[in-house]
Design an enzyme around this catalytic site. Structure first.
Site, PDB file in Angstrom:
ATOM      1  N   HIS A  75      35.890  -6.787 -25.974  1.00 16.11           N
ATOM      2  CA  HIS A  75      34.616  -6.154 -25.591  1.00 16.11           C
ATOM      3  C   HIS A  75      34.275  -5.010 -26.543  1.00 16.11           C
ATOM      4  CE1 HIS A  75      35.901  -2.399 -23.465  1.00 16.11           C
ATOM      5  NE2 HIS A  75      36.952  -3.085 -23.092  1.00 16.11           N
TER       6      HIS A  75
ATOM      7  N   HIS B 261      39.129   5.946 -21.193  1.00 17.92           N
ATOM      8  CA  HIS B 261      37.980   6.403 -20.393  1.00 17.92           C
ATOM      9  C   HIS B 261      37.903   7.927 -20.304  1.00 17.92           C
ATOM     10  CE1 HIS B 261      37.217   2.338 -18.203  1.00 17.92           C
ATOM     11  NE2 HIS B 261      37.697   2.154 -19.426  1.00 17.92           N
TER      12      HIS B 261
ATOM     13  N   GLU C  33      31.661  -5.051 -20.611  1.00 16.82           N
ATOM     14  CA  GLU C  33      32.926  -5.223 -19.899  1.00 16.82           C
ATOM     15  C   GLU C  33      33.126  -4.096 -18.900  1.00 16.82           C
ATOM     16  OE1 GLU C  33      37.381  -4.899 -19.233  1.00 16.82           O
ATOM     17  OE2 GLU C  33      35.967  -3.400 -19.949  1.00 16.82           O
TER      18      GLU C  33
END
Lengths: 362, 358
Positions: free
Chosen positions: A81, A328, A214
């Site tokens: 992704h 993240h 994604e």
């Protein structure tokens, strides 16, 4: 299962230094879910001379095909992704001050006090916080919530619109044997897939799917898998490693993956019970070639495999990820050695893939 | 390069240098280099305070000197390594900050074997003393990851090594600059602007540009008064700018010019003189009421060595004590300009005006 062939790890291609430079460029580029244009354009530049066919589908996946020498070759999809988690500007509050929301999963405890870049022109901005002098200890026990934070692009800033995307502006850097950057999840997969495509074996039709969205529900992969309908699918991604020592010095048994232990083979996650024939295939290859690998501890989370393996009549699918810490967030960390082993294992996996793998019942 | 661009570049260069409280040498040396051509003499005190002395015509002509001191603290907040646990580092703060801004911050560890890059991170819930679900992870459980493995880390980093923010400054529209340590390097730039403008004046008083140390921790500026023996002291610091997180009277708009302090720490005559000079020169300004202590060098300086007539000028700054502080260079220049004009007006008899009204 694996056809005999004299091969040692020395004969395997090694990731060139140019891959690291490409990873740096990809990690610094901005491609929040739904807005992957910059990434697509870098990939197109890299693969247009090697791909036999290069298309962008309706949802934005970039599909690069490298044909086999022979007819009736296996059609193997490798998905990585392109998108990353980030922010969207949702409202203008005052001169240069904007409300924003997160795109994808970001822990809001890691937002305040960061530099960001906003919009197509990467306008500099910051997510500020109340000065410590003006808050009480009790207030500092409460999370700074996204709805109370603002992106500040400075008084008089222009060209920033509601709907613009933003990301952290962390620049890629090398730290010892590690790399640190904002979007290593999953530009590491993108950089790997570009290199795999450049060195594709003649024996298979390799279909490289650089997928979108994604981070917001595997939506690009769903479309790509349906359109490609491959015989096998590999998903390459970056998976969390929570392998640091525990505060109370107790044994850390819930590490998921460990840095420095090689690429992680998935066995199961929230969306996928991985095909044990492909798990075995990868681990056998690792053993045979002396390529270090590990199993990701079964746990929640997931990859594009969740959408791919249920496409059409079902597609035998496996995920192989590079372990990464602090994905993240503004700055994630991977070990270069894990990436190199990941590339080696993927290289031999594509070289040896064979329809016989499916002779054994699932 | 025009004065504004040159000042911006200088400010960006000094916020890119380490200078946390008690460890100001790197930044102090850069400031000394900048001040050297603008002053007659540079001195560094035994505890690290920096003096740039520009003589006035009174002392040059053999008359008794009058001295004005501009005090700016050079130090910034930072961290210090507390202990090494396998491949992560635990740390303690130097100066005050809100731990909620720390996760994801890029830092530099100043180790004895050189600078090591790292990031401050929060670990997974199962690795903490409790999961801290929906709560901030406290500072003592945040760690620094350097990308080095346990063995490499043990070879390079020691407890006691200091840690600075690593993020680079950047320019924003309307002459704003964002970065860490703008508290109080923005004020260092303001004093530099004052010294630059003073090159064009034949001023009477001796001017002491003073870079003070350890303001964020123990206020070593009190020791500068004993060295300089000033007749007047101006402390220059930053104050809260209005914006996200600050919406009460304490916040001054960015680009609103010097904020002039008044209250118990400030000599009222100096306050009035600065205010009137702003009016006269048409320099925008705001008033900075300080009902309690100012939290700046004005506080220790006022009572040091028998007492000094002290005042305070502040530059509005957003997001104080975060790595993304923001100021307008216009405000920095206005503060420098105001001080230069004030100093240029000081004469042999100026001290006579500084008395109590009763």
């Amino acid at each position: 299962m694996i056809k005999e062939e004299k091969s040692t790890i020395d004969s395997l291609p090694v990731l060139p230094e140019s891959s690291v430079q490409l990873l740096e460029e990809l990690s610094n580029a901005v491609g929040v879910s739904g807005n992957e244009n910059e990434i697509r354009s870098i990939i197109r530049r890299e693969v247009s001379s090697v791909a036999d066919n290069l298309t962008t589908d309706t949802i934005g996946n970039l599909i690069a095909v490298k044909h086999a020498k022979n007819d009736h070759a296996l059609r193997v999809m490798v998905a990585a992704h392109m998108d990353e988690v980030g922010f969207m500007i949702v409202d203008k509050e005052s001169d240069g001050i904007f409300k924003f929301q997160v795109v994808g999963g970001i822990d809001e405890r890691a937002l305040a006090g960061k530099a960001v870049q906003v919009g197509k022109k990467h306008a500099p901005g910051v997510i500020g916080a109340c000065p410590v002098h003006l808050s009480t200890p009790a207030e500092r026990e409460v999370i700074l919530k996204t709805e109370n934070l603002r992106i500040d692009t400075g008084p008089g800033s222009k060209d920033i619109e509601i709907g613009d995307y933003a990301t952290f502006s962390t620049k890629f850097k090398r730290m010892g044997g590690s790399f640190c950057g904002k979007a290593i999840d999953n530009r590491i997969g993108v950089a790997t897939l570009i290199e795999l495509l450049k060195n594709a074996p003649d024996s298979i039709e390799l279909i490289a799917a650089f997928t979108v969205q994604e981070e917001v529900g595997l939506r690009g992969a769903e479309v790509a898998a349906y359109n490609i309908n491959p015989d096998f699918a590999f998903v390459i991604d970056c998976t969390p490693a929570n392998d640091q020592p525990a505060w109370d010095h107790s044994e850390n048994t819930l590490y998921r993956t460990k840095l420095g232990q090689g690429p992680a083979i998935y066995t199961n996650d929230s969306r996928t019970l991985y095909d044990h024939r492909l798990i075995r295939y990868l681990s056998d290859l690792g053993d045979r070639y002396g390529i270090r690998y590990q199993y990701r501890q079964p746990a929640s989370g997931g990859t594009d495999a969740g959408a791919i393996h249920t496409s059409r009549s079902g597609i035998p699918t496996i995920s192989l990820s590079v372990p990464g810490r602090y994905t993240h967030t503004a700055a994630s960390v991977i070990r270069k050695a894990d990436w190199e082993e990941h590339y080696r294992l993927m290289t031999v996996a594509l070289r040896h893939i064979d329809a016989d793998i499916l002779k054994e019942n699932r | 390069m025009d004065e504004k661009t040159s000042l911006k570049e200088f400010l960006k260069s000094i916020i890119s240098l380490p200078g946390i409280s008690g460890y100001e040498t790197a930044v102090s040396s850069a400031i000394a280099a900048k001040w050297k051509p603008l002053t007659d003499e540079i001195i560094v005190s035994p505890v690290g305070n920096l003096y740039g002395i520009k003589k006035g015509f009174l002392s040059k002509n053999g008359k008794p000197s009058k001295r004005i001191m501009m005090a700016v603290h050079m130090d910034g907040i930072g961290m210090v390594i507390e202990r090494i646990e396998k491949d992560v580092l635990y740390f303690a703060p130097i100066g005050g900050f809100d731990p909620r801004i720390l996760p994801g911050q890029e830092v530099i560890i100043h180790s004895r074997s050189g600078d090591i890059q790292g990031i401050i991170v929060q670990l997974a819930p199962h690795l903490l003393s409790e999961p801290f679900t929906g709560k901030p992870v406290p500072l003592d459980q945040l760690v620094i990851d350097t990308g080095l493995n346990a063995e490499e880390l043990k070879e390079t980093v020691q407890a006691g090594d200091t840690v600075s923010y690593a993020n680079l400054p950047f320019e924003m529209p309307s002459d704003c600059i964002a970065g860490h340590s703008l508290d109080n390097r923005a004020s260092v730039a303001a004093v530099t602007q004052c010294l630059t403008e003073l090159q064009r004046f034949n001023h009477a008083w001796d001017v002491y540009a003073v870079g003070t140390t350890q303001e964020e921790t123990v206020f070593l500026s009190r020791t500068t008064v004993s060295d300089v023996k000033p007749d007047i002291a101006i402390a220059i610091d930053v104050t809260f700018a209005k914006g996200p997180g600050v919406d009460n009277y304490k916040g001054k708009p960015l680009e609103s010019g010097p904020s002039i302090g008044f209250g118990a720490n400030i000599h009222p005559v100096l306050f009035n003189q600065l205010k009137q000079l702003c009016e006269q020169l048409d320099i925008p300004y705001t008033l900075d009421p300080l009902p309690q202590m100012s939290g700046t060098d004005a506080h220790p300086i006022q009572t040091a060595s028998g007492g000094v007539a002290t005042c305070l000028l502040s530059i509005p700054l957003r997001y104080m004590h975060t790595p993304v502080e923001m100021i307008s260079i216009k405000d920095v220049m206005r503060v420098g300009h105001l001080m230069a004009e004030y100093i240029a007006r000081l004469d042999e008899n100026s001290l006579d005006s500084i008395k109590w009204e009763d």
